[in-house]
Design a protein around this motif. Structure first.
Motif, mmCIF file in Angstrom:
data_model
loop_
_atom_site.group_PDB
_atom_site.id
_atom_site.type_symbol
_atom_site.label_atom_id
_atom_site.label_comp_id
_atom_site.label_asym_id
_atom_site.label_seq_id
_atom_site.Cartn_x
_atom_site.Cartn_y
_atom_site.Cartn_z
ATOM 1 N N THR A 61 0.832 -1.204 0.000
ATOM 2 C CA THR A 61 0.000 0.000 0.000
ATOM 3 C C THR A 61 0.869 1.259 0.000
ATOM 4 O O THR A 61 0.620 2.188 -0.784
ATOM 5 N N ILE A 62 1.902 1.286 0.852
ATOM 6 C CA ILE A 62 2.799 2.450 0.846
ATOM 7 C C ILE A 62 3.496 2.555 -0.506
ATOM 8 O O ILE A 62 3.621 3.646 -1.075
ATOM 9 N N GLY A 63 3.935 1.410 -1.051
ATOM 10 C CA GLY A 63 4.600 1.405 -2.348
ATOM 11 C C GLY A 63 3.687 1.954 -3.438
ATOM 12 O O GLY A 63 4.118 2.736 -4.288
ATOM 13 N N THR A 64 2.417 1.580 -3.394
ATOM 14 C CA THR A 64 1.471 2.070 -4.400
ATOM 15 C C THR A 64 1.236 3.566 -4.231
ATOM 16 O O THR A 64 1.115 4.303 -5.220
ATOM 17 N N LEU A 65 1.187 4.030 -2.966
ATOM 18 C CA LEU A 65 1.076 5.476 -2.716
ATOM 19 C C LEU A 65 2.262 6.215 -3.322
ATOM 20 O O LEU A 65 2.099 7.243 -3.996
ATOM 21 N N LEU A 66 3.467 5.678 -3.088
ATOM 22 C CA LEU A 66 4.663 6.314 -3.642
ATOM 23 C C LEU A 66 4.622 6.299 -5.161
ATOM 24 O O LEU A 66 4.989 7.276 -5.813
ATOM 25 N N LEU A 67 4.149 5.188 -5.734
ATOM 26 C CA LEU A 67 3.996 5.100 -7.192
ATOM 27 C C LEU A 67 3.048 6.187 -7.686
ATOM 28 O O LEU A 67 3.331 6.881 -8.668
ATOM 29 N N THR A 68 1.927 6.357 -6.971
ATOM 30 C CA THR A 68 0.919 7.339 -7.373
ATOM 31 C C THR A 68 1.514 8.735 -7.469
ATOM 32 O O THR A 68 1.196 9.494 -8.382
ATOM 33 N N LEU A 79 7.009 -0.666 -11.158
ATOM 34 C CA LEU A 79 5.990 -0.095 -12.049
ATOM 35 C C LEU A 79 6.280 1.372 -12.390
ATOM 36 O O LEU A 79 5.757 1.876 -13.389
ATOM 37 N N VAL A 80 7.078 2.069 -11.572
ATOM 38 C CA VAL A 80 7.366 3.485 -11.867
ATOM 39 C C VAL A 80 8.119 3.627 -13.198
ATOM 40 O O VAL A 80 7.618 4.279 -14.114
ATOM 41 N N PRO A 81 9.313 3.005 -13.349
ATOM 42 C CA PRO A 81 9.986 3.152 -14.648
ATOM 43 C C PRO A 81 9.227 2.480 -15.782
ATOM 44 O O PRO A 81 9.310 2.919 -16.925
ATOM 45 N N LEU A 82 8.483 1.422 -15.473
ATOM 46 C CA LEU A 82 7.746 0.748 -16.549
ATOM 47 C C LEU A 82 6.688 1.684 -17.134
ATOM 48 O O LEU A 82 6.605 1.865 -18.350
ATOM 49 N N LEU A 132 -5.498 1.274 -13.454
ATOM 50 C CA LEU A 132 -4.533 0.239 -13.086
ATOM 51 C C LEU A 132 -3.955 0.520 -11.694
ATOM 52 O O LEU A 132 -3.909 -0.364 -10.832
ATOM 53 N N ILE A 133 -3.535 1.779 -11.466
ATOM 54 C CA ILE A 133 -2.949 2.124 -10.173
ATOM 55 C C ILE A 133 -3.989 1.966 -9.063
ATOM 56 O O ILE A 133 -3.703 1.408 -7.997
ATOM 57 N N ALA A 134 -5.229 2.427 -9.314
ATOM 58 C CA ALA A 134 -6.278 2.280 -8.298
ATOM 59 C C ALA A 134 -6.514 0.815 -7.981
ATOM 60 O O ALA A 134 -6.722 0.438 -6.817
ATOM 61 N N SER A 135 -6.446 -0.033 -9.022
ATOM 62 C CA SER A 135 -6.708 -1.452 -8.785
ATOM 63 C C SER A 135 -5.644 -2.069 -7.887
ATOM 64 O O SER A 135 -5.896 -3.078 -7.228
#
Lengths: 493, 151
Positions: A122-129, A316-319, A359-362
Motif C-alpha cells: 500500500t505504501i509502495g502504491t502510494l509512492l507510485l501514485t 511499475l514506476v519506470p515501466l 490500473l494504479i487504483a486497482s
C-alpha cells in the motif's frame, strides 16, 4: 488535473463490478502461481497474452497487475512452509520463516509476511501514485540520446544486480539482445539473422522465449535433479493472530523493508531480490538479539517480505513512466502494452491516462483483497502445495505448449520452444540468470531504435551521447555500476 | 565420482564465442545502402556479436583459471523423457491433435519426474487435455487441431 483527481477517476473505473471481478481473478491466480513452485508471474502473464486479446485493455491490465502483486504474497507461503521459495523475491524469507514453521510458529510467520506485504504494497502504491507523474514531467524532455543512455544504464544494472556473477548476467543479457535482432529491420526492411526461415522474419515472439526459459528450462532442470524435489511441507501451527510482542518486533522491519524495496524497484536497478537481501542484513545488524537470526527471528521474515512487495510497486514506476522494464515480469507487461497498441512512457499518461489510473487504483484494491485471501484462507492455499510435482510439471508443460502454439497456430513455434527450453536448461545448469535475457530481448530492439534515431538526428556524430549533459550523466552512472562490483563487494549474500 | 564443471564450462564459453562470431559474419553479410552508411542495420549486430564473443571468451578463460569445482550429478532419464515428450509434441500436434499429444507430453513429463503411478497420471492427463480442449475451442472460440480423437 491533479494526480489525486485522476486517481479518484481511476478508482471509479476500477470499482466497477466487472473490473473488481478481473482484479479478484488476477490476485487469486497470482497467489496460486506464487505458491506453486515452477510457475511465476512472468510465465503466467506470457501464457495469458494470446488469450487476453479479446479482453478490454483496462480489464486485462487490472488482472495482470493482480497476478504480479499476488505472486509476491503467495510465494512467501511456499518459502515459509516448504523452505523452497515460490519466487526469487522470497529466497530470504525461507531462512527464518521455515525455521519458525518448524518450531510451531508458522502461523505467526505467515501473518507477519502477509500484513507486512499489505503495508509495504500500500505504501509502495502510494509512492507510485505520487512519483510517477513527476518522472513523467522529467522524461518528457528526453530525446533519443537520453533514452538510449537510460537503457544502457538499465542494461548494466539489470545484469549487475540479477544473479551471482556479473559476467553471467551480462552474457545472458547480450544473448537476449541477440535474439531480439532476429527478423526484419524496421527501418530498412532487411532480414537479419533469420537463417532463411520465413517464420523468423516477424521476430521471435517474446512468449516463446519466456515460456521456453521459464517453463521448459525449469522443468528440465528440476527433472534432472531429484535432490531439488525432496522437500517436506510444514503444517501451519500456532495462531494467525500475532501477539503484542510479535507486532512490536514486526512494525519497524515492515517500514524499513518498504523504504529499501521501493527505491530499488523504482531506480533502473532491477528486480526484487537485492532489497530482500539488504533488508535481512539490516534487520540482523539492528537487532538487539542478533543471535536469534538463524533460529527463527520474526524480523527476518517481516523485513524482506515488506521489501519485495514495495519493490514490485517500485518496478511499475519506470515501466509506466519511462517504458523501461527492470524485471522479467515488467518486460512481459511491456509486451502486453504493445499488444494493445500502447507504448509505455511519458506519453502513456497523456494518451491513456484513464487506463493507467484505473490500473494504479486497482493496486490499492488488490492489496486489500490479497490480505483477506492470504490470511484467513491460508489453509486452503496450503493444499496447493500437496499437488505432486509430476502432475504439476505435466500440467505446466501442457499449458506452455498450448500457449505457444496458439500464438501463430504453428508447430514451428513449438520447435523454437524446444530449442529455447534447452538453452534455459543450460543456463540453470551453469548458473546463468534468466531474467536479463528477457529484458535484453525486449529492450534490445527499443535501444537500437533510439540509438539509430539519435545518430541520424546528429548526422552520424557518435559524440552525441556524451555532449548531451543528461545522457552523459546516465552513461557515467552505467560505467560506475559496471566498475563498482569489481572494487566493492558486500560480505553478505 | 562427481563430474567437474570446468570442462563443460570451457565448452560452453567456446560455444558462446562461436555464436558471437556467427552473428558478426551475418552482420558482415547485411547489405547497407549508402543512405544508412553511418547508422545502418549492421551496426547493432556487429556490436552484439562482438560483445557475445568477448563474454564467451571470458567465461572460457574463467573456467580454465578456476579451481576444479564439482557439478551436481543429474538424472538423464528424466531429462530425456521430457525432451522426447516435447519432440513428439512437435511431430504430433497437428497430425494426432491437441488432446492426444497433450496426453503423451503429460505422461512423459510425469514419468520424467519419477512418477510410476501410470493409472493416476493417465486419468489426470485425459481429464486435463479434454477439459482444456473444450474451454479453448468452445468457450474461448480458439482453434486447436482436433486430430484423431473425434470430440
Amino acid at each position: 488535473v491533479s494526480a489525486l483527481d485522476q486517481l479518484m477517476a481511476g478508482f471509479a473505473a476500477a470499482l466497477t463490478l466487472q473490473n473488481l471481478g478481473w482484479s479478484l481473478l488476477g490476485v487469486t491466480l497470482g497467489t496460486a502461481i506464487g505458491i506453486l513452485p515452477g510457475i511465476g508471474p512472468a510465465l503466467t502473464i506470457a501464457l495469458l497474452l494470446p488469450v487476453t486479446g479479446y479482453l478490454d485493455s483496462t480489464s486485462a491490465f487490472i488482472m495482470f497487475a493482480g497476478i504480479y502483486y499476488g505472486a509476491m504474497y503467495g510465494s512467501s507461503t511456499t518459502s515459509i512452509l516448504l523452505n523452497t521459495p515460490g519466487e526469487s523475491g522470497s529466497i530470504v524469507t525461507a531462512l527464518e520463516g521455515n525455521l519458525m514453521a518448524r518450531q510451531g510458529r508458522g502461523a505467526a510467520a505467515l501473518s507477519t509476511a502477509a500484513i507486512g506485504s499489505f503495508i509495504a504494497g500500500t505504501i509502495g502504491t502510494l509512492l507510485l501514485t505520487f512519483t510517477a507523474p513527476y518522472v513523467v514531467k522529467f522524461a518528457i524532455k528526453f530525446g533519443p540520446a537520453e533514452y538510449f543512455s537510460l537503457m544502457v544504464l538499465a542494461f548494466t544494472t539489470a545484469s549487475a544486480m540479477l544473479g551471482a556473477s556479473m559476467l553471467r548476467g551480462v552474457t545472458a543479457l547480450i544473448f537476449g539482445m541477440a535474439l531480439g535482432l532476429v527478423g526484419i529491420d524496421e527501418l530498412t526492411g532487411q532480414a537479419r539473422l533469420t537463417l532463411g526461415f520465413p517464420q523468423l522474419l516477424d521476430q521471435i515472439d517474446i512468449v516463446v522465449v519466456a515460456v521456453g526459459l521459464f517453463a521448459v528450462g525449469e522443468a528440465l532442470h528440476v527433472a534432472s535433479r531429484p535432490d531439488l524435489r525432496s522437500a517436506t511441507i510444514e503444517t501451519v501451527r500456532g495462531s494467525l493472530m500475532m501477539t503484542r510482542e510479535e507486532w512490536r518486533r514486526s512494525w519497524k522491519p515492515w517500514l524499513r523493508g518498504t523504504a529499501l524495496g521501493f527505491p530499488f524497484g523504482a531506480l533502473p536497478a532491477g528486480g526484487t531480490e537485492i532489497p530482500t537481501f539488504l533488508s535481512y542484513f539490516f534487520e540482523k545488524k539492528l537487532s538487539k538479539t542478533p543471535e536469534e537470526f538463524g533460529k527463527g527471528a520474526i524480523e527476518g521474515v517481516a523485513g524482506p517480505e515488506a521489501a519485495n512487495n514495495a519493490a514490485v510497486a517500485g518496478v511499475l514506476v519506470p515501466l509506466l513512466s519511462l517504458g523501461l522494464p527492470t524485471s522479467a515480469t515488467a518486460a512481459i507487461l511491456l509486451v502486453a502494452f504493445q499488444q494493445y497498441g500502447l507504448q509505455p512512457g511519458p506519453e502513456l499518461f497523456n494518451t491513456s491516462g484513464p487506463l493507467v489510473w484505473a490500473l494504479i487504483a486497482s493496486l490499492y484494491i488488490g492489496n486489500v483483497m490479497l490480505l483477506i485471501l492470504n490470511l484467513p484462507l491460508v489453509g486452503l492455499w496450503v493444499k496447493l502445495l500437496s499437488i505432486p510435482a509430476p502432475l504439476l510439471y505435466g500440467g505446466i508443460l501442457v499449458f506452455s505448449s498450448l500457449g505457444v502454439y496458439s500464438l501463430n497456430r504453428s508447430t514451428f513455434d513449438l520447435g523454437l520452444l524446444f530449442l529455447v527450453g534447452g538453452v534455459g536448461y543450460l543456463m540453470r545448469r551453469f548458473d546463468f540468470p534468466v531474467a536479463p535475457c528477457i529484458i535484453g530481448l525486449i529492450l534490445g530492439p527499443l535501444a537500437e531504435e533510439q540509438f539509430r534515431r539519435a545518430l541520424s538526428i546528429a548526422r552520424g556524430d557518435w559524440t552525441v551521447f556524451f555532449t548531451h549533459p543528461l545522457s552523459l550523466v546516465l552513461l557515467t552512472l552505467a560505467a560506475i555500476m559496471l566498475v563498482l562490483p569489481l572494487v566493492w563487494r558486500p560480505k553478505t549474500a | 565420482v562427481q563430474a567437474s564443471r570446468n570442462t563443460p564450462e570451457l565448452l560452453l564459453g567456446l560455444g558462446i564465442v562461436c555464436l558471437g562470431v556467427f552473428i558478426c559474419t551475418e552482420a558482415a553479410g547485411i547489405r547497407v545502402s549508402p543512405a544508412y552508411a553511418k547508422v545502418g542495420p549492421a551496426v547493432f549486430p556487429w556490436i552484439i556479436g562482438g560483445l557475445l564473443a568477448l563474454a564467451g571468451a571470458l567465461i572460457g578463460w574463467q573456467s580454465l583459471r578456476a579451481a576444479p569445482t564439482p557439478l551436481p550429478p543429474i538424472e538423464y532419464a528424466g531429462v530425456a523423457a521430457i525432451a522426447a515428450g516435447l519432440l513428439l509434441e512437435i511431430l504430433l500436434f497437428e497430425r494426432a491433435g491437441f488432446v492426444a499429444s497433450a496426453i503423451i507430453l503429460f505422461m512423459l513429463t510425469a514419468w520424467g519426474f519419477g512418477s510410476r503411478s501410470y493409472a493416476r497420471d493417465a486419468i489426470v492427463a485425459v481429464i486435463l487435455a479434454v477439459f482444456v480442449y473444450f474451454v479453448f475451442t468452445r468457450a474461448l472460440g480458439l482453434k486447436l487441431p482436433q486430430g484423431l480423437i473425434p470430440l
